[in-house]
Design a protein around this motif. Structure first.
Motif, PDB file in Angstrom:
ATOM      1  N   MET A 198       1.130  -1.205   0.052  1.00 43.50           N
ATOM      2  CA  MET A 198      -0.700  -0.021   0.034  1.00 43.50           C
ATOM      3  C   MET A 198       0.989   1.268   0.123  1.00 43.50           C
ATOM      4  N   LYS A 199      -0.110   2.588  -0.373  1.00 45.03           N
ATOM      5  CA  LYS A 199       1.253   3.647  -0.740  1.00 45.03           C
ATOM      6  C   LYS A 199       0.351   4.615   0.553  1.00 45.03           C
ATOM      7  N   VAL A 200       0.540   5.419   1.621  1.00 46.77           N
ATOM      8  CA  VAL A 200       0.499   5.366   2.259  1.00 46.77           C
ATOM      9  C   VAL A 200       0.797   7.155   2.377  1.00 46.77           C
ATOM     10  N   LEU A 201       0.148   7.950   2.900  1.00 42.17           N
ATOM     11  CA  LEU A 201       0.621   9.593   2.531  1.00 42.17           C
ATOM     12  C   LEU A 201       0.756   9.405   4.626  1.00 42.17           C
ATOM     13  N   ILE A 202       1.552  10.464   4.901  1.00 44.55           N
ATOM     14  CA  ILE A 202       1.630  10.781   6.265  1.00 44.55           C
ATOM     15  C   ILE A 202       2.125  11.882   6.684  1.00 44.55           C
ATOM     16  N   ALA A 203       0.688  12.400   7.283  1.00 38.16           N
ATOM     17  CA  ALA A 203       1.356  13.874   7.244  1.00 38.16           C
ATOM     18  C   ALA A 203       1.621  13.899   8.927  1.00 38.16           C
ATOM     19  N   GLY A 204       3.232  15.128   9.103  1.00 42.09           N
ATOM     20  CA  GLY A 204       3.556  14.798  10.300  1.00 42.09           C
ATOM     21  C   GLY A 204       4.585  13.755  10.264  1.00 42.09           C
ATOM     22  N   GLY A 205       5.077  13.341   9.071  1.00 36.16           N
ATOM     23  CA  GLY A 205       5.870  12.150   9.094  1.00 36.16           C
ATOM     24  C   GLY A 205       7.475  12.376   9.008  1.00 36.16           C
ATOM     25  N   ALA A 206       7.663  13.199   9.127  1.00 30.56           N
ATOM     26  CA  ALA A 206       8.942  14.042   9.739  1.00 30.56           C
ATOM     27  C   ALA A 206       8.992  14.013  11.844  1.00 30.56           C
ATOM     28  N   ALA A 255       6.025   5.390   9.619  1.00 31.28           N
ATOM     29  CA  ALA A 255       7.019   5.703   7.843  1.00 31.28           C
ATOM     30  C   ALA A 255       7.838   4.469   8.320  1.00 31.28           C
ATOM     31  N   SER A 256       9.057   4.251   9.452  1.00 26.97           N
ATOM     32  CA  SER A 256      10.095   3.587   9.055  1.00 26.97           C
ATOM     33  C   SER A 256       9.130   1.226   9.547  1.00 26.97           C
ATOM     34  N   TYR A 257       7.611   1.666   9.716  1.00 29.62           N
ATOM     35  CA  TYR A 257       7.611   0.375  10.417  1.00 29.62           C
ATOM     36  C   TYR A 257       6.502  -0.273   9.126  1.00 29.62           C
ATOM     37  N   LEU A 258       6.078   0.575   8.266  1.00 35.73           N
ATOM     38  CA  LEU A 258       5.510   0.711   7.334  1.00 35.73           C
ATOM     39  C   LEU A 258       6.809   0.118   5.768  1.00 35.73           C
ATOM     40  N   ILE A 259       7.560   1.209   5.647  1.00 34.85           N
ATOM     41  CA  ILE A 259       8.798   0.292   4.677  1.00 34.85           C
ATOM     42  C   ILE A 259       9.306  -1.347   5.796  1.00 34.85           C
ATOM     43  N   ASP A 260       9.199  -1.118   6.795  1.00 37.71           N
ATOM     44  CA  ASP A 260      10.009  -2.401   7.202  1.00 37.71           C
ATOM     45  C   ASP A 260       9.258  -3.872   6.760  1.00 37.71           C
ATOM     46  N   SER A 261       7.501  -3.653   6.551  1.00 40.34           N
ATOM     47  CA  SER A 261       6.762  -4.233   6.323  1.00 40.34           C
ATOM     48  C   SER A 261       6.536  -4.512   4.777  1.00 40.34           C
ATOM     49  N   GLY A 262       7.440  -3.400   3.882  1.00 36.40           N
ATOM     50  CA  GLY A 262       6.838  -3.664   2.232  1.00 36.40           C
ATOM     51  C   GLY A 262       5.125  -2.956   2.036  1.00 36.40           C
ATOM     52  N   HIS A 263       5.137  -1.516   2.572  1.00 36.08           N
ATOM     53  CA  HIS A 263       4.413  -0.110   2.311  1.00 36.08           C
ATOM     54  C   HIS A 263       5.425   0.541   2.068  1.00 36.08           C
ATOM     55  N   GLU A 264       5.131   1.675   1.308  1.00 40.27           N
ATOM     56  CA  GLU A 264       4.956   2.387   1.166  1.00 40.27           C
ATOM     57  C   GLU A 264       5.112   4.003   1.383  1.00 40.27           C
ATOM     58  N   PRO A 265       5.328   4.715   2.311  1.00 44.19           N
ATOM     59  CA  PRO A 265       4.797   5.745   2.587  1.00 44.19           C
ATOM     60  C   PRO A 265       5.221   7.222   2.392  1.00 44.19           C
ATOM     61  N   VAL A 266       4.256   7.662   1.792  1.00 46.97           N
ATOM     62  CA  VAL A 266       4.508   9.800   1.527  1.00 46.97           C
ATOM     63  C   VAL A 266       4.848  10.338   2.333  1.00 46.97           C
ATOM     64  N   ILE A 267       5.604  11.326   2.814  1.00 44.64           N
ATOM     65  CA  ILE A 267       5.744  12.161   3.933  1.00 44.64           C
ATOM     66  C   ILE A 267       5.499  13.551   3.703  1.00 44.64           C
ATOM     67  N   LEU A 268       4.412  14.405   4.408  1.00 41.45           N
ATOM     68  CA  LEU A 268       3.915  15.293   4.730  1.00 41.45           C
ATOM     69  C   LEU A 268       4.635  15.972   5.769  1.00 41.45           C
ATOM     70  N   ASP A 269       5.452  17.216   5.472  1.00 39.95           N
ATOM     71  CA  ASP A 269       6.053  17.777   6.900  1.00 39.95           C
ATOM     72  C   ASP A 269       6.072  19.121   6.842  1.00 39.95           C
ATOM     73  N   ASN A 270       5.946  20.139   7.956  1.00 40.98           N
ATOM     74  CA  ASN A 270       6.708  21.429   7.263  1.00 40.98           C
ATOM     75  C   ASN A 270       7.542  21.740   8.168  1.00 40.98           C
ATOM     76  N   LEU A 271       8.187  20.451   8.508  1.00 41.12           N
ATOM     77  CA  LEU A 271       9.187  20.573   9.617  1.00 41.12           C
ATOM     78  C   LEU A 271       9.094  21.771  10.867  1.00 41.12           C
ATOM     79  N   VAL A 272       8.414  21.962  11.202  1.00 41.95           N
ATOM     80  CA  VAL A 272       7.850  23.141  12.359  1.00 41.95           C
ATOM     81  C   VAL A 272       8.775  22.812  13.406  1.00 41.95           C
TER      82      VAL A 272
END
Length: 335
Positions: A1-9, A17-34
């Motif tokens: 699955m491809k998953v958008l993670i808001a606040g992924g940083a 995100a790391s757990y998804l990657i290790d489980s074969g999924h693909e995270p897409v990260i959105l973060d404003n880095l505040v």
């Protein structure tokens, strides 16, 4: 699955995100880095921007039309700051979530996982809570979570969007591979203060020993962040079973240990892990202190097949390892 993670940083989002990657999924990260860190997004699909900015949402979905679900971890979380700056917290946590969700619905998103908080509950006589416990948020931060959940429930009832809220208390530990961890300079929770006392070779202050808990000290629900990440992934994978498109639109699941850990138990566990014991000094309660709470997690076990697996000692050890190494990844926090 491809998953958008808001606040992924941030702490939670990057670990999910790391757990998804290790489980074969693909995270897409959105973060404003505040508060998030660019370093936590290395090697990952990352967009720097605000969740309320329609242009960045448009770009993400244009480049990733196959996003299957969205995890919303983007929020400000510091309770004292929320008391001092309530307008800022309601704008960042509530108003921007409304804009974000509006954009998601326009893009056809039907699965939203909201990373919420168990701090919204009023504890029972035994200091435990479950999904049916009364809600009594006592800080502007917690009230923003309540407002967002109510807002999401209303939106889910009237649109194709389905929402699952995960509520939990105190995440500890770090990604076991040390790809990310707590990124704030000085943590406010008891374990962070214990680590600081250990590093500075000074006593740790226990504030209050007159609570009606099993040993008189306050009680908290410390859950390893890797366990929390596992719960987020299981919820994503089971989303359509938990919330069928033609049935329930919104539900809540608590994540916790089921027993909690008192402050004195935390100190005892900490001293079993480190090479020298941290002495304890006891003082009276501070203004605003409470006995605390922990969450029963029978619904998580039933619906997700999830239980907190990492013992408190593992969370302590991973926190210590992260604090010892994080200066290499985050040089501004070295020392």
């Amino acid at each position: 699955m491809k998953v958008l993670i808001a606040g992924g940083a941030g702490f939670i989002g990057s670990t999910v995100a790391s757990y998804l990657i290790d489980s074969g999924h693909e995270p897409v990260i959105l973060d404003n880095l505040v508060t998030g860190r660019r370093e936590f997004c290395e090697g990952r699909t990352f967009y720097e921007g605000d969740i309320a900015d329609p242009a960045i949402i448009e770009q993400i979905f244009a480049e990733h039309p196959d996003i299957d679900a969205v995890v919303h971890c983007a929020a400000l979380i510091v309770v004292p700051e929320s008391v001092e700056r309530p307008v800022h917290y309601y704008r960042e946590n509530v108003a921007k979530t409304l804009e974000f969700v509006d954009h998601l619905i326009a893009k056809g998103v039907t699965r939203l996982l909201f990373s919420s908080s168990a701090s919204i509950y009023e504890p029972g006589a035994d200091f435990s809570v479950d999904e049916d416990s009364d809600v009594k948020a006592v800080s502007p931060y917690a009230r923003t979570k309540v407002v967002v959940e109510q807002m999401l429930a209303d939106i889910a009832a009237a649109t194709p969007l389905r929402v699952l809220s995960l509520r939990y208390f105190n995440p500890i530990g770090a990604d076991p591979k040390m790809r990310s961890g707590l990124q704030v300079a000085s943590p406010s929770h008891a374990l962070g203060k214990l680590i600081e006392a250990y590093q500075d070779d000074r006593p740790f202050q226990v504030t209050g020993l007159d609570y009606p808990t099993r040993d008189g000290s306050g009680i908290r629900d410390y859950v390893h962040v890797w366990d929390l990440a596992a719960a987020h992934m299981r919820a994503i994978e089971a989303f359509d079973t938990l919330l069928p498109a033609d049935s329930s639109r919104y539900t809540v699941i608590n994540l916790g240990t089921g027993t909690g850990t008192t402050v004195l138990e935390l100190v005892d566990a900490f001293n079993k892990v480190v090479d020298r014991a941290v002495p304890v000094e006891t003082t009276g309660r501070r203004l605003g202190d409470s006995a605390g709470a922990y969450t029963r997690s029978s619904r998580a076990a039933e619906l997700l097949g999830w239980r907190a697996e990492q013992p408190i000692e593992e969370g302590i050890q991973d926190s210590l390892t992260w604090f010892a190494r994080r200066g290499q990844m985050l040089p501004d926090l070295a020392g």
